[in-house]
Write a protein that holds these residues in place. Sequence first.
Motif, PDB file in Angstrom:
ATOM      1  N   LEU A 164      19.019 -12.475  13.089  1.00 46.38           N
ATOM      2  CA  LEU A 164      18.608 -12.162  14.465  1.00 46.38           C
ATOM      3  C   LEU A 164      19.284 -10.890  14.962  1.00 46.38           C
ATOM      4  CD1 LEU A 164      18.675 -15.808  15.840  1.00 46.38           C
ATOM      5  CD2 LEU A 164      16.636 -14.385  15.510  1.00 46.38           C
ATOM      6  N   HIS A 169      18.579  -8.701  18.317  1.00 43.58           N
ATOM      7  CA  HIS A 169      18.965  -9.704  19.313  1.00 43.58           C
ATOM      8  C   HIS A 169      20.480  -9.707  19.547  1.00 43.58           C
ATOM      9  CE1 HIS A 169      15.000 -11.629  19.525  1.00 43.58           C
ATOM     10  NE2 HIS A 169      14.924 -11.404  18.220  1.00 43.58           N
ATOM     11  N   ILE A 172      21.911 -14.766  21.793  1.00 42.80           N
ATOM     12  CA  ILE A 172      21.473 -15.775  20.822  1.00 42.80           C
ATOM     13  C   ILE A 172      22.107 -17.119  21.203  1.00 42.80           C
ATOM     14  CG2 ILE A 172      21.430 -16.447  18.394  1.00 42.80           C
ATOM     15  CD1 ILE A 172      21.896 -13.427  17.739  1.00 42.80           C
ATOM     16  N   ALA A 235      16.789 -15.163  21.713  1.00 39.26           N
ATOM     17  CA  ALA A 235      16.637 -15.905  20.459  1.00 39.26           C
ATOM     18  C   ALA A 235      17.392 -17.223  20.541  1.00 39.26           C
ATOM     19  CB  ALA A 235      17.143 -15.084  19.278  1.00 39.26           C
ATOM     20  N   PRO A 259       7.212 -15.215  18.750  1.00 40.55           N
ATOM     21  CA  PRO A 259       8.574 -14.728  19.033  1.00 40.55           C
ATOM     22  C   PRO A 259       8.629 -13.621  20.091  1.00 40.55           C
ATOM     23  CG  PRO A 259       7.706 -13.525  17.178  1.00 40.55           C
ATOM     24  CD  PRO A 259       6.599 -14.439  17.649  1.00 40.55           C
ATOM     25  N   SER A 263      12.678 -15.556  20.133  1.00 43.37           N
ATOM     26  CA  SER A 263      12.596 -15.860  18.708  1.00 43.37           C
ATOM     27  C   SER A 263      13.260 -17.202  18.439  1.00 43.37           C
ATOM     28  CB  SER A 263      13.294 -14.771  17.880  1.00 43.37           C
ATOM     29  OG  SER A 263      12.490 -13.618  17.772  1.00 43.37           O
ATOM     30  N   SER A 324      10.301 -15.572  14.252  1.00 40.84           N
ATOM     31  CA  SER A 324      11.373 -14.629  14.606  1.00 40.84           C
ATOM     32  C   SER A 324      10.869 -13.192  14.475  1.00 40.84           C
ATOM     33  CB  SER A 324      12.605 -14.836  13.719  1.00 40.84           C
ATOM     34  OG  SER A 324      12.290 -14.606  12.358  1.00 40.84           O
ATOM     35  N   PRO A 327      13.345  -8.385  19.665  1.00 38.21           N
ATOM     36  CA  PRO A 327      13.233  -8.741  21.077  1.00 38.21           C
ATOM     37  C   PRO A 327      12.301  -7.793  21.821  1.00 38.21           C
ATOM     38  CG  PRO A 327      15.329  -7.639  20.655  1.00 38.21           C
ATOM     39  CD  PRO A 327      14.684  -7.873  19.324  1.00 38.21           C
TER      40      PRO A 327
END
Length: 330
Positions: A164, A169, A172, A235, A259, A263, A324, A327
Amino acid sequence: MTVTIKDIAKVAGVSYSTVSKALNNSPLVKEATKRKILKVAEEMGYEPNLAAKQLVRKRTDVIGLMWPTIERIVLATLVTNISKAFENTSYSMILSVDSQETAMETFKKFQVDGMIIFGESNEVSITQDPIPFVVYGVSGKNETSYPIIDANHEASMQKAVKHLYELGHRNITYIGQFDTKDALQLEKVEGYEKAMKQFGLEKYKQIIDSKGLNWFDGYTAVEKVLQNEGQQPTAIIGGSYDISGGIMRALTEKGISIPNDISLVSYDNIPQMATTEVPMTCIGVPVDVLAEEIVHAIIERIESEERVELVKKLSPTLTARESSGPPRIQ
């Protein structure tokens, strides 16, 4: 009337020892003779005395699997794969979802050669039983006296956060059970925390306790995430397949795109991940690989005369799918 090896020998016109060798597929018997004996045995309805054979070998070729439940999809899938892995061996498997004490009594009645135990806690109370066993669980920091197959949950979380992070990202969030004695779940939380620190994301760290491992637990946890106005994640990492399924449904119902808006990466690596509403990016040791390792470990424990490896940490695999992505640009 029970047909014996001596009866087969008389009809086939060979010695008792030759019949015995043929029925055990010995290379010392010529193929033509072996085929003749097997044909006679089949025509006479011969059934081998397995109890007597087991008594001589002092083995039953049966292994007991002590499991907490088959209600969760992941555990049911792993049990199925363990059973399939045994099909390529001389062993059979019996399953118990009873308490440890009840399961032990059952396995003793069946005189199993070994046991596979699901280790939700770091302590397994079976320490002096003569039946060989291996544990699927967490190896922890302390030395162990029994073999453990460790799916390496910490490494899984590290790979999930890294995936990620590399997509861009920073916010998270982890959703999973942590108010528990289940060592497997606790290691996931610890792995997430270490990974967030490793990538310099400590200020974005957010852990939501799902209070359980089922679909509804993940579904209700999403509300807690969205109520936190100060830190909305781009995420989410779900702590299990079932939890992540609930997360996905809750986000979809709220009109949050996966996503594009958030995600989603899930722990567990089973084939069902590819068929969710949005095919799910997942992390973990593939279930078929995990099953093979568990089966290999218990057979080695039973058959090897040498000291077997007590801790085997496996390498998790990240499978990227549609859940996923990068962003949304703010």
